[in-house]
Design a protein around this motif. Structure first.
Motif, PDB file in Angstrom:
ATOM      1  N   ALA A 184       0.813  -1.221   0.000  1.00 48.09           N
ATOM      2  CA  ALA A 184       0.000   0.000   0.000  1.00 48.09           C
ATOM      3  C   ALA A 184       0.840   1.262   0.000  1.00 48.09           C
ATOM      4  O   ALA A 184       0.355   2.326  -0.404  1.00 48.09           O
ATOM      5  CB  ALA A 184      -0.934   0.009   1.214  1.00 48.09           C
ATOM      6  N   GLY A 188       0.744   0.252  -4.348  1.00 46.60           N
ATOM      7  CA  GLY A 188      -0.671   0.491  -4.080  1.00 46.60           C
ATOM      8  C   GLY A 188      -1.619  -0.181  -5.042  1.00 46.60           C
ATOM      9  O   GLY A 188      -2.700   0.338  -5.314  1.00 46.60           O
ATOM     10  N   GLY A 229      -3.833  -2.209   1.308  1.00 40.18           N
ATOM     11  CA  GLY A 229      -4.414  -1.218   0.419  1.00 40.18           C
ATOM     12  C   GLY A 229      -5.914  -1.278   0.276  1.00 40.18           C
ATOM     13  O   GLY A 229      -6.546  -0.284  -0.099  1.00 40.18           O
TER      14      GLY A 229
END
Length: 487
Positions: A184, A188, A229
């Protein structure tokens, strides 16, 4: 581990029935409890929020005097798209508070640096406050150094305490992805790795870190990974991570090498109860938060982004506060006392100071801080698959020209909205109050008030008193009055 087996093969087992049966069965020494899914979802742009035909290339025709008075493309049927947003959903649109790249033109926050290289203290000898960010981690950014899956390459630029761990592993229990693209705080792209868009909370922890750093540049930041994420965390994993953070903190208080004492925890996530009886299953989470506060740690929680008066937990563990009073007054203490500072639940404000439409509210919300269309840091490594609508070669220079790349964050800054970003404002204010007190010369009459940073770090009672003073200073006077706050 328990496995549910249904009486009939055509019926899915129901965990709730097991919970109800367990509650009636007093013969076992153990009990079962719900494992809530906690979310840390701000307002993120949906691919259908802005339609590619909203601004059509033929709306303005290249011929000023066209033989056709009304060009067939002037009134494009998709100019007003059925997904055009109003109300709360506006905060997910770039330009109205949604995650969007922006350019930062100012200088970095001013941080005082010692000549001897000691990152734990300011030049005047005060111990820097440590703010633990329980989230997705902190990515690569000029303010925060570098981050990668190889911990040996991590560097925190004197601000981020990277690589902190217990003997049996990292403080946060969320697993590190095998691929950097799915982290993340690097790529991402875990929820839709082949097609995009970026994960809903890609860069979330770095954004929070930037807000704390802007509010209190001299604070140190401790990333604790509990969520990826997608923005969903399992409550039991969050609890375990908080317990590990408490262990790390206590070893820091004991002065053990490789550990630091924590002053503030930011927890930007929560869950709702499915029914009122669920309150009985909240004890494990409320207990570890209580033990942190007993150890002199301020706990700051986001109030939630659903425009609800329904309590979101753990924010709703906070005492009920009369925010109309000056100073604000605790009217129902709940799990708060002189020895146990309150959980602080923070709502979000718009840039003009009005309360953001999405911000949850209720007597359990302690205060409101800026949280809509906030500008902060994002990892420079984030570059999603969405592309500029137009891109061409520059005619007069060796470069390209294009419209804004909606998922290109190489500049390192963005705007975003959510109570997740209001909570770190208050956390930074508390850290700033703590640092101001630690920087004051110690006076003999002030010895019991943690005038010395070293004494405050060792003395649990002094730490709690110092946290209470910092909370009072940051909230405009909130304090515990035992006579006026029954249970």
């Amino acid at each position: 581990m328990l496995r549910l087996i249904a009486d009939r093969p055509d019926v899915q087992p129901d965990a709730w029935e097991v919970l109800e049966e367990d509650a009636r069965d007093e013969s076992t020494p153990w009990t079962l409890s719900l494992d809530h899914v906690m979310t840390a979802l701000p307002f993120t742009t949906h691919p259908f929020t802005t339609h590619p035909f909203t601004t059509h290339p033929f709306t303005t025709h290249p011929f000023t005097t066209h033989p056709f008075t009304t060009h067939p493309f002037a009134a494009q049927p998709f100019t007003t798209h059925p997904f055009t947003t109003h109300g709360m959903a506006e905060y997910g649109v770039p330009g109205s508070g949604g995650r969007s790249p922006v350019a930062w033109l100012g200088a970095p926050p001013t941080r005082r640096v010692r000549d001897d290289g000691d990152e734990s203290r300011t030049p005047d000898g005060a111990v820097r406050p440590v703010v633990a960010i329980v989230d997705t981690g902190i990515g690569t950014h000029p303010w925060f150094g570098t981050y990668g899956l190889d911990a040996d390459q991590d560097e925190g630029n004197g601000v981020v305490i990277r690589g902190s761990k217990l003997p049996d592993g990292p403080i946060g229990t969320y697993p590190v992805p095998e691929l950097p693209e799915e982290d993340a705080e690097i790529g991402g792209a875990s929820t839709a790795p082949l097609t995009g868009p970026l994960d809903p909370v890609a860069g979330h922890g770095t954004f929070i870190a930037g807000i704390v750093h802007q509010t209190c540049p001299d604070a140190r930041l401790l990333p604790v990974r509990v969520v990826g994420g997608a923005g969903a965390a399992i409550e039991s994993e969050v609890i375990e991570s908080l317990r590990r953070l408490l262990r790390f903190h206590r070893q820091g208080l004991a002065g053990e090498a490789g550990y630091v004492a924590v002053d503030v925890v930011v927890l930007p996530m929560g869950y709702y109860h499915e029914q009122p009886e669920d309150l009985q299953w909240d004890h494990p989470l409320s207990d570890v938060l209580a033990r942190l506060r007993d150890s002199g740690v301020a706990v700051v929680v986001a109030a939630g982004n659903d425009g609800e008066t329904r309590p979101e937990f753990p924010a709703a563990f906070a005492p009920e506060v009369d925010r109309r009073a000056t100073p604000p007054r605790i009217v129902r203490a709940r799990d708060t006392s002189v020895q146990r500072p309150p959980i602080l639940a923070v709502g979000a404000a718009n840039p003009d100071g009005s309360t953001a439409l999405f911000s949850n509210d209720g007597p359990w919300v302690t205060c409101v801080r800026p949280g809509a269309a906030v500008v902060s840091t994002v990892p420079r490594t984030l570059d999603g698959p969405s592309t500029p609508s137009l891109r061409t070669r520059e005619r007069f220079a060796d470069a390209v020209r294009s419209t804004i790349d909606p998922e290109g964050f190489q500049g390192g800054f963005a705007t975003w909205s959510g109570t997740s970003f209001a909570a770190p404002v208050l956390a930074g204010e508390i850290a700033r109050e703590l640092l101001a007190e630690r920087s004051r010369p110690a006076l003999p009459a002030d010895a019991t008030l943690a005038g010395s940073a070293d004494r405050a770090d060792r003395d649990g009672e002094a730490r709690v008193a110092a946290i209470w003073r910092a909370i009072s200073g940051a909230t405009g006077g909130l304090s515990f009055d035992e006579a006026s706050t029954p249970g």
